[in-house]
Enzyme design. Structure first.
Site, PDB file in Angstrom:
ATOM      1  N   ASN A 182       0.821  -1.216   0.000  1.00 38.19           N
ATOM      2  CA  ASN A 182       0.000   0.000   0.000  1.00 38.19           C
ATOM      3  C   ASN A 182       0.851   1.261   0.000  1.00 38.19           C
ATOM      4  O   ASN A 182       0.550   2.232  -0.712  1.00 38.19           O
ATOM      5  CB  ASN A 182      -0.930   0.009   1.220  1.00 38.19           C
ATOM      6  CG  ASN A 182      -2.171  -0.857   1.023  1.00 38.19           C
ATOM      7  OD1 ASN A 182      -2.633  -1.049  -0.101  1.00 38.19           O
ATOM      8  ND2 ASN A 182      -2.698  -1.377   2.110  1.00 38.19           N
ATOM      9  N   GLU A 217      -5.893  -7.827   5.428  1.00 43.91           N
ATOM     10  CA  GLU A 217      -5.216  -8.706   4.461  1.00 43.91           C
ATOM     11  C   GLU A 217      -5.204 -10.141   4.958  1.00 43.91           C
ATOM     12  O   GLU A 217      -4.364 -10.944   4.564  1.00 43.91           O
ATOM     13  CB  GLU A 217      -3.778  -8.233   4.211  1.00 43.91           C
ATOM     14  CG  GLU A 217      -2.823  -8.335   5.387  1.00 43.91           C
ATOM     15  CD  GLU A 217      -2.787  -7.087   6.271  1.00 43.91           C
ATOM     16  OE1 GLU A 217      -1.780  -6.898   6.950  1.00 43.91           O
ATOM     17  OE2 GLU A 217      -3.771  -6.310   6.280  1.00 43.91           O
TER      18      GLU A 217
END
Length: 301
Positions: A182, A217
């Protein structure tokens, strides 16, 4: 029936198994505590409806027998049968026998004191109920099941495993270095990484396995009738497939995951529950991360 047996498809072009809404027949519960529950019927399904938690469709009602009725789909034909219930099975005002009754779109079915509606999959109402069902049970980004649905289904799998005297393997799967993805590549790429991971897991898991995204995640996997060695081997195979798929894409980094695996028959308690599985798998996941990532750990040695 894909409510309890199949992993749903991820919401991405990488999955080839996405089912178009409103194309399959289904049953929707229209009364009581199960109001709104929707069950899609796959070709070849033979489902048991009853009060017993091992039934495919469970109705928690005193007037429902433990195994009350069965539903069979063969091609476009769906047949409902009474399994010798105490209070009968009705389609409209007609009481049906164990010889069965072929259902038609819009049929109202009474099972004990529960009301169910049959939809043939071609009407707007079918589309509405399927969409509502997906919204309630699936993670919107990946299309996998969500935490709530996973926990409900895992409880049923545990009960079924005990009744069959089979072990069940459970795994927590966490993508490696996802924060760095990210930070370096951006959240759009991070979303695509999550979708790819869900896609690879869905495609490589077996029909009766259960998959859900339970955190940012993190995914949870339940593998019925599977020992620890086979569970570790399967997840390692999936991890390598994910690395290969992601490495072939120039738009994202190479992706791997770490996983902690536990099996019901290795835990000390006689009847391990969900919290026991989560705790043991989380300990092994933490150790896998701590000792280098990109590995599947089935013990703490």
């Amino acid at each position: 029936m894909n409510k309890d047996k199949a992993c749903p498809s991820a919401a991405t072009e990488d999955l080839e198994h996405t089912r178009l809404a409103g194309r399959e027949p289904g049953l929707v519960v229209i009364s009581g505590t199960e109001l709104g529950e929707f069950y899609l019927l796959d070709d070849g399904d033979h489902l048991i409806i009853g009060r017993d938690t091992r039934c495919d469709i469970v109705l928690h009602r005193p007037a429902v027998s433990r195994e009350h009725a069965s539903v069979i789909r063969q091609g476009e034909q769906v047949t409902l049968r009474d399994m010798g219930s105490k209070n009968g099975v009705f389609v409209g005002e007609e009481r049906i026998a164990n010889t069965g009754r072929v259902l038609r779109d819009g049929d109202l079915v009474t099972i004990g004191d529960a009301s169910i509606k049959y939809l043939d999959g071609r009407s707007p109402e079918s589309d509405y109920h399927e969409r509502s069902y997906r919204m309630a049970t699936q993670d919107p980004l990946t299309g996998t099941y969500n935490r709530r649905y996973f926990r409900e289904s895992l409880q049923k799998l545990l009960l079924d495993s005990r009744s069959r005297n089979q072990c069940l393997s459970f795994a927590l799967v966490d993508l490696d270095n996802f924060k760095q993805v990210n930070d370096r590549w951006g959240h759009d790429v991070g979303d695509r990484v999550l979708q790819l991971a869900a896609s690879v897991l869905t495609q490589q898991l077996r029909q009766n396995d259960l998959l859900a995204r339970i955190g940012g995640e993190e995914f949870a996997v339940a593998l019925p009738a599977t020992g620890r060695e086979d569970a570790v081997k399967l997840l390692d195979q999936i991890n390598r497939a994910l690395a290969e798929r992601s490495n072939a894409k120039s738009s994202m980094p190479r992706v791997t995951f770490s996983a902690g695996v536990v099996t019901t028959d290795e835990l000390s308690m006689e009847q391990p529950g969900q919290d026991d599985l989560f705790k043991a798998a989380d300990q092994r996941l933490y150790r896998a991360k701590e000792t280098g990532r990109n590995r599947i750990l089935g013990d703490l040695s």
